[in-house]
Design an enzyme around this catalytic site. Structure first.
Site, PDB file in Angstrom:
ATOM      1  N   SER A 127      68.044  -3.490 -32.409  1.00 38.02           N
ATOM      2  CA  SER A 127      68.944  -4.596 -32.650  1.00 38.02           C
ATOM      3  C   SER A 127      69.880  -4.502 -33.976  1.00 38.02           C
ATOM      4  O   SER A 127      69.264  -4.012 -34.549  1.00 38.02           O
ATOM      5  CB  SER A 127      67.840  -5.431 -33.130  1.00 38.02           C
ATOM      6  N   TYR A 152      58.524  -8.170 -36.224  1.00 36.55           N
ATOM      7  CA  TYR A 152      59.531  -7.337 -34.667  1.00 36.55           C
ATOM      8  C   TYR A 152      60.621  -6.209 -35.697  1.00 36.55           C
ATOM      9  O   TYR A 152      60.970  -5.430 -35.060  1.00 36.55           O
ATOM     10  CB  TYR A 152      60.027  -8.331 -34.847  1.00 36.55           C
ATOM     11  N   LYS A 156      61.741  -2.440 -34.952  1.00 38.99           N
ATOM     12  CA  LYS A 156      62.807  -1.961 -34.714  1.00 38.99           C
ATOM     13  C   LYS A 156      63.887  -0.704 -35.258  1.00 38.99           C
ATOM     14  O   LYS A 156      63.558   0.471 -34.666  1.00 38.99           O
ATOM     15  CB  LYS A 156      64.147  -2.848 -34.009  1.00 38.99           C
ATOM     16  N   PRO A 308      64.526 -21.035 -42.061  1.00 40.87           N
ATOM     17  CA  PRO A 308      64.227 -18.932 -43.205  1.00 40.87           C
ATOM     18  C   PRO A 308      64.590 -18.552 -42.467  1.00 40.87           C
ATOM     19  O   PRO A 308      64.010 -17.669 -41.122  1.00 40.87           O
ATOM     20  CB  PRO A 308      62.572 -19.490 -43.425  1.00 40.87           C
TER      21      PRO A 308
HETATM   22  N1  UFG Z   1      70.522 -21.902 -34.326  1.00 35.87           N
HETATM   23  C1  UFG Z   1      70.080 -22.609 -34.738  1.00 35.87           C
HETATM   24  N2  UFG Z   1      69.693 -23.898 -33.790  1.00 35.87           N
HETATM   25  C2  UFG Z   1      68.806 -22.982 -32.847  1.00 35.87           C
HETATM   26  C3  UFG Z   1      68.255 -22.180 -32.096  1.00 35.87           C
HETATM   27  C4  UFG Z   1      69.135 -21.197 -33.384  1.00 35.87           C
HETATM   28  O1  UFG Z   1      71.058 -23.038 -35.515  1.00 35.87           O
HETATM   29  O2  UFG Z   1      67.542 -23.861 -32.220  1.00 35.87           O
HETATM   30  C5  UFG Z   1      70.726 -21.000 -35.049  1.00 35.87           C
HETATM   31  C6  UFG Z   1      70.399 -19.476 -35.820  1.00 35.87           C
HETATM   32  O3  UFG Z   1      70.217 -20.474 -37.253  1.00 35.87           O
HETATM   33  C7  UFG Z   1      71.360 -18.369 -36.303  1.00 35.87           C
HETATM   34  C8  UFG Z   1      72.306 -18.889 -35.230  1.00 35.87           C
HETATM   35  O4  UFG Z   1      72.074 -19.915 -34.600  1.00 35.87           O
HETATM   36  O5  UFG Z   1      72.390 -18.530 -37.156  1.00 35.87           O
HETATM   37  C9  UFG Z   1      71.519 -18.204 -34.253  1.00 35.87           C
HETATM   38  O6  UFG Z   1      70.098 -17.547 -33.990  1.00 35.87           O
HETATM   39  P1  UFG Z   1      69.281 -17.109 -32.659  1.00 35.87           P
HETATM   40  O7  UFG Z   1      67.772 -17.055 -33.166  1.00 35.87           O
HETATM   41  O8  UFG Z   1      69.104 -16.868 -31.417  1.00 35.87           O
HETATM   42  O9  UFG Z   1      69.539 -15.460 -33.461  1.00 35.87           O
HETATM   43  P2  UFG Z   1      69.731 -14.462 -34.083  1.00 35.87           P
HETATM   44  O10 UFG Z   1      70.582 -13.688 -35.224  1.00 35.87           O
HETATM   45  O11 UFG Z   1      68.682 -14.801 -35.159  1.00 35.87           O
HETATM   46  O12 UFG Z   1      67.836 -13.401 -33.387  1.00 35.87           O
HETATM   47  C10 UFG Z   1      68.590 -12.786 -33.249  1.00 35.87           C
HETATM   48  C11 UFG Z   1      67.826 -11.664 -32.090  1.00 35.87           C
HETATM   49  C12 UFG Z   1      66.691 -11.030 -32.833  1.00 35.87           C
HETATM   50  C13 UFG Z   1      67.475 -10.147 -33.844  1.00 35.87           C
HETATM   51  C14 UFG Z   1      68.248 -11.207 -35.152  1.00 35.87           C
HETATM   52  C15 UFG Z   1      69.237  -9.952 -35.417  1.00 35.87           C
HETATM   53  O13 UFG Z   1      67.006 -12.867 -31.840  1.00 35.87           O
HETATM   54  O14 UFG Z   1      66.293 -10.068 -31.990  1.00 35.87           O
HETATM   55  O15 UFG Z   1      69.780 -11.792 -34.016  1.00 35.87           O
HETATM   56  O16 UFG Z   1      70.535 -10.226 -36.263  1.00 35.87           O
HETATM   57  F1  UFG Z   1      66.481  -9.720 -35.095  1.00 35.87           F
END
Ligand code: UFG
Length: 351
Positions: A127, A152, A156, A308
């Site tokens: 990831s 998590y 990875k 966070p």
């Molecule tokens: N977000 C929102 N509202 C929500 C959900 C997400 O605004 O209800 C935003 C988050 O703050 C972030 C973006 O959308 O800015 C993407 O969020 P995700 O949770 O979809 O994805 P992440 O980038 O946090 O996480 C993903 C994978 C993880 C991995 C991570 C590594 O889901 O498994 O990328 O960067 F670890």
């Protein structure tokens, strides 16, 4: 003779799309899954899409070393793609032991079995989380990894290192004492989203989705009241976070390219890493408005405090994967967002 690929976690979101693309590319596939985070919906969808009712399915937990070893004895496996892992960042912070036990033990068992069977190549599903808050963007495969911010993420990073060490240590083996060399590829995914164009397989989050796109589609269908956009005061053009959203079918095709590279003996190193993304940063706000536009609907959303642990921005330099795997993300953001919505509607119609 067709090459056979074991897909652990093959009944899940990414695993099911990968199974479809492997079969389309002429591979035999064995799916192994303990069904801890999915039901048979996607596997049934895979059978419909491929027209194959005979794909072997083994309900096993990869933490069970005897079951994994038996799987490798029952089938001649040329490559294994290891997806079987827990993936909720927040849950991993609350229950680190569950994550370390499951994600590491299952991978150790897969590697033990690969080492004991001739000619087995291992593809690990890693990831972009391993980069953390990178100092320079886009990130290349040689951008230094940052300390993991969750158990998590740590699993990875640790799994990448374990694979690298096993590849290095087994290079000297020649089958004496039943030990064989293992070759490995780690694919670092950015943000997978969307669904198969048939709308027969897609993401099936349990409970409240953590990820953006399933939260968007569930809000659009009325399962959730309102999407919270976490933070609009980040140092980006519109104040929301930037990510590299990769279509799940494009992502699946990257796996086929990587497996072919391994089984056809085209690797340049015995352990290789590739970024799998589009190379295009998209803000959360852009994604939400693109979803509204392409699907002709209005989404109920609000701006909320930062979440966070979120990094401000991350996107991939994909030139290595483009060159070495001969792979490139092809589907547009609009196609992907339309496919995500079609899948959510399919689920509602079949509920
Ligand atoms: N977000 C929102 N509202 C929500 C959900 C997400 O605004 O209800 C935003 C988050 O703050 C972030 C973006 O959308 O800015 C993407 O969020 P995700 O949770 O979809 O994805 P992440 O980038 O946090 O996480 C993903 C994978 C993880 C991995 C991570 C590594 O889901 O498994 O990328 O960067 F670890």
């Amino acid at each position: 003779m067709k090459k056979r690929v074991l897909v652990s976690g093959g009944a899940g979101y990414i695993g099911s799309h990968v199974t479809v693309e492997l079969i389309a590319a002429g591979y035999e596939v064995v799916v192994a899954d303990n069904m801890s985070n999915c039901d048979m919906t996607c596997f049934e969808g895979v059978k419909k899409i491929t027209g194959r009712d005979d794909i072997p399915f083994e309900k096993i937990d990869c933490c069970d070393s005897a079951a994994v070893d038996k799987l490798f004895s029952d089938y001649a496996i040329d490559a294994v793609i290891h997806f079987a892992a827990f993936k909720a960042v927040g849950e991993s912070v609350a229950e680190p032991l569950k994550y370390y036990r499951n994600n590491l033990l299952s991978f150790l068992n897969i590697l033990e079995a690969a080492k004991s069977h001739s000619g087995c190549n291992v593809l690990f599903s890693s990831s972009a989380t391993v980069y953390g808050e990178a100092e320079t963007l886009p990130v290349t495969e040689s951008t230094p990894r940052m300390p993991a911010t969750s158990p998590y993420g740590n699993t990875k990073q640790m799994s990448e290192d374990i694979l690298r060490d096993v590849v290095f240590a087994t290079a000297k083996y020649d089958g004496k004492d039943g030990q064989w060399p293992v070759k490995g590829i780690a694919l670092r995914y950015f943000n997978p989203m969307g669904a198969h164009p048939s709308a027969l397989i897609g993401e099936l989050p349990r409970g409240v989705p953590n990820n953006l796109v399933p939260f968007i589609t569930q809000t659009a269908i009325g399962k959730r009241e309102c999407l919270s956009i976490f933070g609009n005061d980040y140092p980006t053009a519109d104040g929301t976070c930037l990510r590299d959203y990769i279509d799940v079918v494009d992502l699946a095709k990257a796996h086929v390219a990587a497996v072919s590279r391994m089984v056809e003996g085209k690797m340049k190193e015995d352990y290789e890493i590739f970024n799998i993304g589009t190379g295009r940063p998209v803000s959360v706000y852009e994604l939400v408005t693109a979803f509204e536009k392409v699907n002709g609907l209005k989404l109920n959303y609000k701006f909320a405090p930062r979440r966070p642990g979120d990094v401000v921005a991350i996107w991939a330099d994909t030139s290595l994967a483009n060159k070495e795997l001969g792979w490139k993300a092809e589907r547009t953001l609009e196609q992907t967002l339309a496919s995500a919505w079609a899948w959510e509607k399919h689920l509602a119609e079949n509920a």
